[in-house]
Scaffold this motif. Sequence first.
Motif, mmCIF file in Angstrom:
data_model
loop_
_atom_site.group_PDB
_atom_site.id
_atom_site.type_symbol
_atom_site.label_atom_id
_atom_site.label_comp_id
_atom_site.label_asym_id
_atom_site.label_seq_id
_atom_site.Cartn_x
_atom_site.Cartn_y
_atom_site.Cartn_z
ATOM 1 N N ALA A 84 1.357 8.317 -0.112
ATOM 2 C CA ALA A 84 2.216 8.801 1.393
ATOM 3 C C ALA A 84 0.710 8.200 2.018
ATOM 4 N N THR A 85 -0.456 8.663 1.950
ATOM 5 C CA THR A 85 -2.225 8.369 2.499
ATOM 6 C C THR A 85 -2.298 6.988 2.575
ATOM 7 N N MET A 86 -2.173 5.966 1.520
ATOM 8 C CA MET A 86 -2.392 5.164 1.745
ATOM 9 C C MET A 86 -1.600 4.580 2.628
ATOM 10 N N LEU A 87 -0.367 4.704 2.619
ATOM 11 C CA LEU A 87 0.567 3.783 3.321
ATOM 12 C C LEU A 87 0.213 3.977 4.602
ATOM 13 N N GLY A 88 -0.453 5.209 4.982
ATOM 14 C CA GLY A 88 -0.982 6.017 6.729
ATOM 15 C C GLY A 88 -1.085 4.527 7.759
ATOM 16 N N SER A 89 -2.561 3.933 6.903
ATOM 17 C CA SER A 89 -2.759 3.393 7.614
ATOM 18 C C SER A 89 -3.660 2.521 6.867
ATOM 19 N N GLU A 90 -3.681 1.188 7.541
ATOM 20 C CA GLU A 90 -4.961 0.537 7.220
ATOM 21 C C GLU A 90 -6.122 1.580 6.225
ATOM 22 N N ARG A 91 -7.361 1.968 7.137
ATOM 23 C CA ARG A 91 -8.681 2.139 6.496
ATOM 24 C C ARG A 91 -7.909 3.438 6.548
ATOM 25 N N LYS A 92 -6.926 4.464 5.773
ATOM 26 C CA LYS A 92 -6.767 5.235 3.906
ATOM 27 C C LYS A 92 -6.509 3.768 3.244
ATOM 28 N N TRP A 93 -6.126 3.115 3.954
ATOM 29 C CA TRP A 93 -5.180 2.718 1.901
ATOM 30 C C TRP A 93 -7.381 2.255 1.774
ATOM 31 N N ASP A 94 -7.376 1.912 2.673
ATOM 32 C CA ASP A 94 -8.959 1.186 2.198
ATOM 33 C C ASP A 94 -9.561 2.561 1.274
ATOM 34 N N ALA A 95 -9.517 3.394 2.663
ATOM 35 C CA ALA A 95 -10.814 4.322 1.702
ATOM 36 C C ALA A 95 -9.870 4.652 0.254
ATOM 37 N N VAL A 96 -8.346 4.911 -0.414
ATOM 38 C CA VAL A 96 -8.344 5.380 -1.571
ATOM 39 C C VAL A 96 -9.037 4.354 -2.392
ATOM 40 N N ALA A 97 -8.478 2.884 -1.433
ATOM 41 C CA ALA A 97 -8.477 1.945 -3.254
ATOM 42 C C ALA A 97 -10.183 2.034 -3.197
ATOM 43 N N SER A 98 -11.180 2.176 -2.194
ATOM 44 C CA SER A 98 -12.558 1.938 -2.551
ATOM 45 C C SER A 98 -13.305 3.320 -3.568
ATOM 46 N N CYS A 99 -12.587 4.582 -3.688
ATOM 47 C CA CYS A 99 -12.633 4.958 -4.367
ATOM 48 C C CYS A 99 -12.204 5.258 -5.925
ATOM 49 N N CYS A 100 -10.887 4.593 -6.320
ATOM 50 C CA CYS A 100 -10.974 4.526 -6.753
ATOM 51 C C CYS A 100 -11.966 3.578 -7.627
ATOM 52 N N GLU A 101 -12.333 2.286 -6.596
ATOM 53 C CA GLU A 101 -13.221 1.117 -7.513
ATOM 54 C C GLU A 101 -14.176 1.923 -7.511
ATOM 55 N N GLN A 102 -14.771 2.803 -6.943
ATOM 56 C CA GLN A 102 -16.416 3.782 -7.336
ATOM 57 C C GLN A 102 -15.697 4.198 -8.715
#
Length: 140
Positions: A84-102
């Motif tokens: 749900a957070t990822m779908l909230g905004s591009e900034r949040k999507w990028d933050a979740v994706a970055s965390c998953c990548e790390q």
Amino acid sequence: MNEWADRRRGALTFRVTQVVSGHGCFGHYLHRIKREPGPQCHECGAVDDTAQHTLEDCNRWVEERAALRLVTGVVDLSLHSIIATMLGSERKWDAVASCCEQVMSQKEEAEREREADPDALPLRRRRRGRKRRAYVRLDP
């Protein structure tokens, strides 16, 4: 056109998909596919290493969780909440994706090191070519 059809945020990456599906370098999954003798977490010793454990509980990922919470403002890191957070905004999507990548890149590197260990159990060792075809799984 509904709001979801016009979503132009980032695509699901390999590592985000691993976290969302639970099919990655998680002890639970690796045990289920008979690549690990048990489902425990190699990082903190927890009984069951799942994507949820990695996102919410594992002591190894405290800094990554803190960075994710700082950007997203989210406290609940359940999979449902993360999506749900990822779908909230591009900034949040990028933050979740970055965390998953790390997190997943580090978990994958540790997995490769365990596979390369000459003292690893046969089910843990990386299998290639003819050796892979000749490999017989150990049934507990």
